[in-house]
Design an enzyme around this catalytic site. Structure first.
Site, PDB file in Angstrom:
ATOM      1  N   VAL A 140      -0.912  -8.394   3.765  1.00 34.88           N
ATOM      2  CA  VAL A 140      -1.748  -8.407   2.568  1.00 34.88           C
ATOM      3  C   VAL A 140      -3.089  -7.723   2.829  1.00 34.88           C
ATOM      4  CG1 VAL A 140      -2.904  -9.897   0.883  1.00 34.88           C
ATOM      5  CG2 VAL A 140      -0.650 -10.531   1.786  1.00 34.88           C
ATOM      6  N   GLU A 141      -3.665  -7.996   3.991  1.00 39.53           N
ATOM      7  CA  GLU A 141      -5.002  -7.492   4.298  1.00 39.53           C
ATOM      8  C   GLU A 141      -5.030  -5.997   4.566  1.00 39.53           C
ATOM      9  OE1 GLU A 141      -7.984  -8.694   4.357  1.00 39.53           O
ATOM     10  OE2 GLU A 141      -7.623 -10.800   3.946  1.00 39.53           O
ATOM     11  N   SER A 142      -4.086  -5.503   5.360  1.00 38.55           N
ATOM     12  CA  SER A 142      -4.210  -4.137   5.886  1.00 38.55           C
ATOM     13  C   SER A 142      -2.897  -3.386   5.989  1.00 38.55           C
ATOM     14  CB  SER A 142      -4.830  -4.207   7.290  1.00 38.55           C
ATOM     15  OG  SER A 142      -3.977  -4.950   8.165  1.00 38.55           O
TER      16      SER A 142
END
Length: 528
Positions: A140-142
């Site tokens: 989700v983040e990166s």
């Protein structure tokens, strides 16, 4: 005496009464991920097969497994066994699940990239008795891109902003950025998540929302609900749009990993064995030399050690490199036989009259602070005729003062046209902005004149000191109240002329408007 007592009492209030110079977990700011912010107007969905890793970087496939993964050696199976988040199936989770299942190639690509890091993250989460779904948060983040960089200046697989990274001990300097260090950033992220879970009495969904929006945002939303007599769980809170989707995204990813066949998604097979081993280097080491010793491509070494900004490990450490597990012994043996002179290459530069540290640093693509540290200088005073040590890559790039075409490639002449910037030309000729500026006695932020002729050396081998393509990221920045081109340029360490060159529409308008979208190309080594 009364005055002294008053001063003492004030000291007790400031330092003993809970008001610390170090912010509490409640005060840490939001950390927006590298994924673009939601926009008010509809936009086309990403094509299957994205995201690419950085701009143009060759991304080697992880080292292949010799045999099919057996059930008892399947890291995905072990990951599922450690699930501990509440299983929620509502419209918000379904919306995110539909997005991922519509792009199965995207999911396969991201899980392929995860192979280098996932085993380590799962080990760390299990050792802390944390839900193993948290090991999927970098999706989700990166998208498991260790070089990811967001519009909010969040960096690395876990997307730490500078201040929060520093709060958790992630050093950031010219040589090194701990936010991209796989080991350091993973441990910092899990520590932060655990602190947030403790703050919200073990509610992991609120902890995850706080990781994205900041605990203060969640606490304020809870207070509003309490005052209105409403529930204070995550699903009942009125939160920023990004955070409203953030937790459902992770739950959707966890659902797909739980049963990929049901959703028509193929997970890249990952064995439950270490992909890398951390090897103590005993001091600073040129990364090209390290790749030769380990017999791995430079790209592989960069992907395992993305925290190092330059061509070598940092003088102040960490003095370790992550090496593919099957190459670690070879690397250790080679390192043991390496002489001190082979670890780093140094140029001895004789100071000329009129030189100053800033001009020497610019000419050799380094920083004044680095020259001071290496040469044990207390100030900026230098003496003509004395020598300075300047670090250089062992990759065999051209000397900054040489003109030989045999080391730089073929010399070309480019006549500057309307809209040309150093950045655009560097990308066109596949050289670094710093090299292009240096060849033409320019500062990288100098504007170009139409009709000006620039020297360009094509086929340049480029020492490790120039731009590395994976360090240059495209950022879509949303203009805020009070922003100007100058403040945006200063925020991301680019020039106003570069911003105008990347955004042709800006030259037609005098002022920026809140909500305007500005495209930036940011060298994340130099950005805050």
């Amino acid at each position: 005496m009364h005055r002294l007592l008053g001063v003492f009492a004030l000291g007790v209030l400031l330092f003993g009464g809970g008001c610390s110079l170090t912010p509490s977990v409640d005060e840490l700011p939001p950390m927006p991920p590298a994924a673009p912010e939601p926009e008010p107007e509809p936009r086309p969905e990403p094509e299957a097969g994205t995201p690419d890793l950085a701009n143009g970087m060759a991304e080697p496939e992880p080292i292949p497994v010799a045999e099919p993964v057996k059930q008892d050696q399947d890291l995905w199976a072990r990951l599922r066994e450690g699930y501990g988040l509440p299983r929620v199936d509502n419209s918000r989770v379904e919306e995110q699940r539909v997005f991922y299942t519509r792009h199965p190639v995207y999911f396969t690509r991201v899980t392929t990239r995860a192979e280098r890091y996932l085993k380590f993250i799962v080990d760390e989460a299990e050792a802390r008795h944390m839900p193993t779904e948290l090991a999927l948060l970098p999706v989700v983040e990166s998208a498991f891109d260790p070089f990811a960089y967001s519009h909010g200046r969040a960096a690395g697989p876990w997307q730490f902003i500078p201040s929060t990274g520093q709060h958790f001990g992630l050093r950031q300097d010219w040589w090194y950025d701990g936010r991209r260090d796989i080991i350091a950033s993973t441990r910092a992220a899990l520590t932060y998540l655990q602190q947030l879970a403790d703050r919200f009495d073990g509610d992991w969904l609120l902890a995850l929302a706080s990781y994205n929006a900041g605990a203060g945002t969640i606490l304020r939303a809870q207070k509003r609900n309490e005052a209105a007599g409403k529930p204070t769980d995550f699903w009942s809170l009125d939160l920023p749009t990004e955070t409203t989707a953030y937790v459902p995204k992770l739950l959707a990813v966890a659902d797909i990993v739980r049963n990929p066949k049901q959703y028509g998604v193929a997970l890249h097979p990952i064995t439950d064995v270490p992909y890398f081993i951390s090897v103590n280097t005993g001091g600073q080491l040129d990364l090209t030399q390290a790749a030769r010793l380990a017999e791995v491509p430079m790209e592989e070494l960069y992907l395992l050690n993305p925290g190092f900004n330059r061509w070598a490990t940092a003088p102040a450490g960490p003095h370790r490199l992550l090496i593919p597990a099957d190459k670690a012994e070879r690397f250790k043996a080679g390192l043991a036989n390496l002489s001190a002179g082979q670890r780093m290459r140094w140029q001895r530069y004789t100071i000329a009259r009129g030189d100053n540290l800033q001009s020497i640093a610019r000419r050799h693509r380094t920083k004044v602070q680095v020259l001071r540290e290496i040469n044990h200088l207390k100030g900026n005073t230098i003496i003509a005729g004395k020598t300075l040590l300047i670090p250089q890559s062992t990759r065999g790039g051209a000397s900054p003062t040489g003109d030989g075409a045999n080391t730089r490639g073929q010399r070309l002449a480019h006549r500057v046209g309307n809209g040309d910037t150093l950045w655009d030309l560097a990308r066109r000729y596949q050289v670094s902005v710093r090299d292009l500026a240096q060849w033409n006695d320019l500062d990288p932020k100098d504007p170009l004149r139409v009709g000006q002729t620039l020297k360009v050396w094509s086929g340049n081998e480029g020492g490790g000191q120039g731009q590395r393509s994976e360090m240059v990221r495209q950022v879509r920045y949303s203009v805020r109240h009070g922003d100007s081109l100058y403040t945006i340029a200063n925020r991301f360490n680019v020039s106003v002329n570069d911003i105008r060159g990347w955004n042709n529409t800006l030259s037609k308008r005098r002022y920026l408007r809140p909500g305007d979208r500005v495209t930036l190309f940011v060298d994340i080594r130099d950005a805050p």
